[in-house]
Design an enzyme around this catalytic site. Structure first.
Site, PDB file in Angstrom:
ATOM      1  N   ILE A  34       0.824  -1.221   0.000  1.00  0.00           N
ATOM      2  CA  ILE A  34       0.000   0.000   0.000  1.00  0.00           C
ATOM      3  C   ILE A  34       0.854   1.265   0.000  1.00  0.00           C
ATOM      4  O   ILE A  34       0.627   2.176  -0.786  1.00  0.00           O
ATOM      5  CB  ILE A  34      -0.938   0.034   1.241  1.00  0.00           C
ATOM      6  CG1 ILE A  34      -1.764  -1.248   1.314  1.00  0.00           C
ATOM      7  CG2 ILE A  34      -1.839   1.269   1.206  1.00  0.00           C
ATOM      8  CD1 ILE A  34      -2.702  -1.472   0.154  1.00  0.00           C
ATOM      9  N   ASN A  85       8.280   3.344  14.284  1.00  0.00           N
ATOM     10  CA  ASN A  85       7.709   4.584  14.810  1.00  0.00           C
ATOM     11  C   ASN A  85       6.771   4.288  15.987  1.00  0.00           C
ATOM     12  O   ASN A  85       6.012   3.319  15.928  1.00  0.00           O
ATOM     13  CB  ASN A  85       6.900   5.300  13.728  1.00  0.00           C
ATOM     14  CG  ASN A  85       7.720   5.612  12.496  1.00  0.00           C
ATOM     15  OD1 ASN A  85       8.888   5.951  12.592  1.00  0.00           O
ATOM     16  ND2 ASN A  85       7.104   5.497  11.331  1.00  0.00           N
ATOM     17  N   GLN A  92       3.814   7.312  13.713  1.00  0.00           N
ATOM     18  CA  GLN A  92       3.073   6.046  13.732  1.00  0.00           C
ATOM     19  C   GLN A  92       1.641   6.298  13.257  1.00  0.00           C
ATOM     20  O   GLN A  92       0.964   7.197  13.757  1.00  0.00           O
ATOM     21  CB  GLN A  92       3.071   5.441  15.135  1.00  0.00           C
ATOM     22  CG  GLN A  92       2.432   4.057  15.189  1.00  0.00           C
ATOM     23  CD  GLN A  92       2.519   3.432  16.590  1.00  0.00           C
ATOM     24  OE1 GLN A  92       2.755   4.110  17.580  1.00  0.00           O
ATOM     25  NE2 GLN A  92       2.313   2.130  16.637  1.00  0.00           N
ATOM     26  N   HIS A  98       5.143  -2.159  14.865  1.00  0.00           N
ATOM     27  CA  HIS A  98       5.658  -2.860  13.687  1.00  0.00           C
ATOM     28  C   HIS A  98       6.975  -2.246  13.237  1.00  0.00           C
ATOM     29  O   HIS A  98       7.280  -1.100  13.554  1.00  0.00           O
ATOM     30  CB  HIS A  98       4.627  -2.853  12.550  1.00  0.00           C
ATOM     31  CG  HIS A  98       4.184  -1.483  12.130  1.00  0.00           C
ATOM     32  ND1 HIS A  98       3.287  -0.733  12.856  1.00  0.00           N
ATOM     33  CD2 HIS A  98       4.525  -0.738  11.064  1.00  0.00           C
ATOM     34  CE1 HIS A  98       3.084   0.428  12.246  1.00  0.00           C
ATOM     35  NE2 HIS A  98       3.838   0.457  11.161  1.00  0.00           N
ATOM     36  N   PHE A  99       7.719  -3.037  12.513  1.00  0.00           N
ATOM     37  CA  PHE A  99       9.020  -2.622  11.984  1.00  0.00           C
ATOM     38  C   PHE A  99       8.950  -2.637  10.469  1.00  0.00           C
ATOM     39  O   PHE A  99       8.465  -3.604   9.886  1.00  0.00           O
ATOM     40  CB  PHE A  99      10.120  -3.604  12.416  1.00  0.00           C
ATOM     41  CG  PHE A  99      10.438  -3.578  13.875  1.00  0.00           C
ATOM     42  CD1 PHE A  99       9.559  -4.115  14.809  1.00  0.00           C
ATOM     43  CD2 PHE A  99      11.623  -3.034  14.319  1.00  0.00           C
ATOM     44  CE1 PHE A  99       9.856  -4.096  16.158  1.00  0.00           C
ATOM     45  CE2 PHE A  99      11.933  -3.010  15.668  1.00  0.00           C
ATOM     46  CZ  PHE A  99      11.047  -3.542  16.593  1.00  0.00           C
ATOM     47  N   HIS A 100       9.469  -1.587   9.860  1.00  0.00           N
ATOM     48  CA  HIS A 100       9.582  -1.548   8.406  1.00  0.00           C
ATOM     49  C   HIS A 100      10.998  -1.957   8.018  1.00  0.00           C
ATOM     50  O   HIS A 100      11.964  -1.446   8.600  1.00  0.00           O
ATOM     51  CB  HIS A 100       9.360  -0.123   7.884  1.00  0.00           C
ATOM     52  CG  HIS A 100       7.981   0.408   8.107  1.00  0.00           C
ATOM     53  ND1 HIS A 100       7.014   0.365   7.138  1.00  0.00           N
ATOM     54  CD2 HIS A 100       7.413   0.985   9.197  1.00  0.00           C
ATOM     55  CE1 HIS A 100       5.901   0.920   7.618  1.00  0.00           C
ATOM     56  NE2 HIS A 100       6.114   1.288   8.859  1.00  0.00           N
TER      57      HIS A 100
END
Ligand SMILES: [Zn+2]
Length: 134
Positions: A34, A85, A92, A98-100
């Site tokens: 996305i 974040n 965030q 979560h981790f990117h």
């Protein structure tokens, strides 16, 4: 935000179709289709709901890191960012920690950020306060 309407909880329950790339009993990694910053941009999270990094169990964090390292190796990445974040002010937007993993294939893709630094910070004061509390 409750677990029932949390995007990542819905994904972990299989209620939303995603491009899943790695999964353990407690952790999932999916391709970010996305809002991708680059090809292979992936998102990793614990299946158990926790809004922020400090609410994720240490063992879950360790499992997330193992999954990220496996994907880094599989993509043979040399240049990438790991972004995490916490809180709206920090960027965030999905309030399930979560981790990117953002591959940097070229100078023009991937994560870009402002490298302006603050010079008016009293580092001695914050260091002293932290030493007292830790
Ligand atoms: Zn959640």
């Amino acid at each position: 935000m409750t677990e029932s309407d949390c995007l990542l909880c819905k994904i972990s329950r299989g209620e939303i179709r995603v491009s899943k790339i790695i999964e353990t009993d407690a952790v999932m990694g999916v391709i970010n289709t996305i809002e991708a910053y680059s090809r292979g941009h992936a998102v990793f999270f614990a299946k158990r709901h926790a809004a922020s990094f400090h609410e994720v169990e240490d063992w879950e964090l360790a499992e997330i890191v193992r999954c990220i390292k496996k994907v880094v190796a599989a993509l043979e990445l040399e240049n990438y960012n790991i972004l995490q974040n916490n809180g709206a002010l920090a960027g965030q937007t999905v309030f399930h920690a979560h981790f990117h993993l953002i591959p940097k294939w070229t100078d023009g893709d991937g994560l870009r950020y402002d490298r302006s630094f603050q010079s008016d910070i009293d580092h001695r004061e914050i260091s002293r306060r932290l030493r007292e509390r830790l």
